[in-house]
Motif scaffolding. Sequence first.
Motif: not given
Length: 895
Positions: A31-47
Motif C-alpha cells: 500500500f502506498g504511503p498516501a493512505l494510513q491503513l489500519d490507523a492505530t489509536p494512540r492510547t487505550t482506556v479500558l472500562f
Amino acid sequence: MDHRTRLTPCLPLPVLVLLGCLPCLLLGFPFGPALQLDATPRTTVLFDGLLGYNRFSGSALDYSTLLLEEEAGLLYAGAREAVYALDTSNISSPRTNHSIKWPATAEQKRQCLSKGRDNQTECYNHIRFLQRLNETHLYACGTHAFKPLCAYLDVEQFRLSRFEDGRDRCPYDPAKGYTGLLVDGDMFSASQYEFRSTSDVRRNFPFPLLKTEEAPTRWLMEADFVGSALLKESVNSSIGDDDKIYFFFTEKNQEQMPYSSQTRVARVARVCRGDIGGQRTLQRRWTSFLKARLLCSIPDYELQLNVLRSVALLEAADARDSVFYGVFGLEWKNVKASAVCQYSLADIQKAFDGPFMENQDSKWREFTGKVPQPRPGSCITNQHRALLINSSRDLPDNVLTFVRRHPLMATPVLPLRGRPLVFKRSINYSKISVLPVAAVDGVVYNMLFICTDEGWLHRAVELGDHVHIIEELQLFSEPQQIYSMVISQAQRSIYLSSQSGVVQVPLATCERYASCFDCVFARDPFCGWDGRMCADVSLHTNRSSLIQDIEAGKKGCPSYTGDGSAVHRSRTVMAGDDVLLQCELHSNLATPLWTLNGRDLQGYGLGSGYRVGTDGLLIIGARPKQSGSYDCFSQENGLRVPVRRYTVRIQAPVLPSPGPSDLTEPPEEFLPRPLHPSSSPSEQPQASPPAPLPPGPESLAYRHMEALYVSLVAVLGGLCLVLTVILLYVSFCTRGGAASPTRKYSQQGGLVAAATERKRSSHLELKTVSSHCNGRTDGRTSRRGTGAAEDGSLLQIVPGEGGQLGSPGSDRAPPPAPPLPMPPPLPSTDFANGLSATLPSVLRKMNGNNYVLLRQVETETTSPLYHSFTEELNRILEKRKHTQLSDVETDESSV
C-alpha cells in the motif's frame, strides 16, 4: 523425524505459496504511503479507567433514540416501552429524571406472537422516533408489537396526550433501518413500512402525503436507511432555490459494476422540501426524487467498502459548503473493516446535475438521448417561475414521465481526495458524529467521535488529509452496540445509548495526561499544557500561555537535560540469570529505546544477549560485562522521553567447597575457571559460557526449517490475513510430530537455543510464574502474553514427546485448522508502533494496548521484535534458582 515429513498431512508447500500470494497479487503490494491503513489509536482506556463519566439505566432496555435540548438542559431517551427525561448535567441524578411507560397492549402482543415473531425482542413497543414538534409537545412513534403507533407527548406534564396510527410513519420491525425528521411541522421519514417488501421515502404530514414510485421502475430496492439531513439551500440563493432533504442508505445493487461480487451499494437521495407531487403524472409521488451512488474505496487496490452504516453532517454557514461524513463497511459478515469517507455537498449536487441512467432490457446504462426541459428532478427555481411553473404540479407530463423512469444518476459521488479519510482493519464502525473545535492558535479542527459495534468510542482529530485517533474508550464492561449518539457543547459531554442504558462521557479528559510531552503528543484540541498540568483549553481565558501542537505533536515542551523524570531502580543478580528490566509504554504509537551507559544498544538477536519488547528489556544469561546503567526512552513523533533507569550489577557465582560426598567429577565444560591466587577479585577473568555442542540432526533440521520459513516470507512479500492463518496452521502441524525440547520451544519463541548453549541439560522443566514477578498485579498479564497457563499449573517439555507445548502426551487430537476467510485480506503495511512489515508473525489485537507473538525466525539481520517477554521468560525461569548474595542489599530481585 524430519520436519518435511510432518508437513505432509497438512498442505503442500506450493499450495501454501499460491494461497498466500494470491490475495497480495489481487490487492497489490504494498500500500502506498498516501493512505494510513489500519490507523492505530494512540492510547487505550479500558472500562475501569474511564474518568468523569455518568450512567443511566432504568427499568427498560434498548435505548434506541436520543433527543438533546440544550436550552432546557434535558436529554430525552426513547427505550423499549418507555420514554425518559434526563438531566444533561448528570444523567445519573434521580432528582430531575422522569419516565413514561408506554407498553404494547396484551392483545397486540398476542397477535404479534401469532405471526411468529420473537417474544424476547420483537413483540414490544420499541421507540424509533422522538423529536420536537412544537413548543409544548414532542412527537414519538414506536413499533408497538409490529403494529406501529405514534403519540403526542406533553412536555410540561410529561405524559402522552393523543395517539395516532403510525403505519406510514414508523417501521413495524425494530431491526429495520429507519430515519426521520420534523421540519417546521412537516414529517419526513424513510423505512420499510408494515410488511411491504419495498422501502419508501415519505412525507407523512401535513397533506398532501408523498411517497416513492414502485412501478414500472422501482425507485428503491430493499433499501436500508441510516440517516437524513435538511439543508436550507434556499437561504441567500441566487437562483431562488428550494431547501432539500437528503437521505442516506444502502440498497440492492441494480447496476453493472466492476465488482460483480457485491450485491449492495451505498446511495444518497434527495427530495425538494416544496415538492407536492404531479397533477396527472406522479400524483402523490415525488417529482424531485433522484439518487446517486456513494463511492468509498481504495482506488488502486480494488477494495470497495459498499455498506453505509452511519452518516454525520458538518453544516457550514453557507449550506452549499456543508460536508457529509459517512462510515462504510464490507458486506461480508465474517470480515471486519471500516472506513470514513468525506463528501462535499458541491460534489453531490454535481452528480445530480449530471447524466441519467436508463433501464434497458433489465440492465442499467447511461442515458444518451435528449433530456427534456426544464431539467427533470430539479426543484422549483426562478427559471421555472419564468416559465409560469410555480409548483411541481405545473411541471409538463414529459418531464414527470422522464423522472419516473430515470431516478438514478450515472455519475457516482467520489469522496474528497478520492480516498477514505481513515481506514481501520478488524473493526466495525457503527456511528459517527463531528464537532468543530478551536485550538489554542485559533485554528478550527474537526473532532470525530466514532463508535464501534462492540461499544468502544474512538476520539479522533482531522488533520488535513488524514485522521489522528487520540484514544479509544471502552464504554461498557460487556460488548454491546451503540444505537444513538448526541453531543452537548454546553455540558462538554457526549451521550451514547445502547441496549443497557445511556452513558455520559466528557468530550475530553485532559487530566489523564501526566506530563507536558504526554499532553502534546496526544494532539487533542481540547487540551493544552499550562506549565503544571494538562488543562482544558476552554477553561483558560489566556490561551497564549498554553502549550499545544496539533499538527506535529512535538513542539513546545522543554527539552530534557537529564533523567530526572525517569523512575530509578537497581538490580543485583547472579551471572547466568535472565533479567527483565520493565519499561511499559502507555502510548500505542511509541517505541522503546534502550541505552547502556549512555550508548544505544545495537542489535537484539540471540547472539547479542538482549531481547527488547513492549514491556521491557530482557537480558539473556547475564554476564558481568553487562553491568551498568540502563536507560529506557519512549520514542514518539521524533522525540525521546526518559521513562526508566536501572542500575544493574551482575555478580559472579560463589562456588561451594567440595565435600566428601562428591564421588564423581562433573564434566570439564561445567567446571568454573579457577581464580588466580595472586589476583584481586577485580582482576579475575570472567567466566565464559561453555562452548556449544556440534550441531546434530535435530539442530540441522531446525536450521532447515528456519531457512524454509525465511524463504517463504521473502516470496510472500508482506503480511496478510490469509498468510497468517496458513502460518498458524503450518506451525501447529510442525509441532504434531516428535521433536526435541530445543526444537519445539525454539518454534515458540527462539530463546531456548541460547539457553541450550549455556546449560546442556537433557530435561527442561518449565513452570508458570505469578505476574508479580514483573511488577504487574492487575491481572492483565495473561491477556498480553503469548500463551502462558493461567491456572499456575506445571508445564513440562520432555524430550521425544509429541503434541503441543505443555500437553501431558501426544495422543490428544489436534484441533481443526480455522477456515480460510472468503474475501481477500488486506495487504500488510508498517505498524504505527514501529513494527516492520518484515515481521510476518506479529498482529495487533484491536481495542487493546497489546500484541500477540505468533512466530519469529531470527537472524543476525532481523529488526528488533517488540513484543511482551513476560510469559516467555516465565516459562524458563523456574529451572534456574536464584542464588542471592547474602552480603548485597538490593531493592528488587532480578525478576
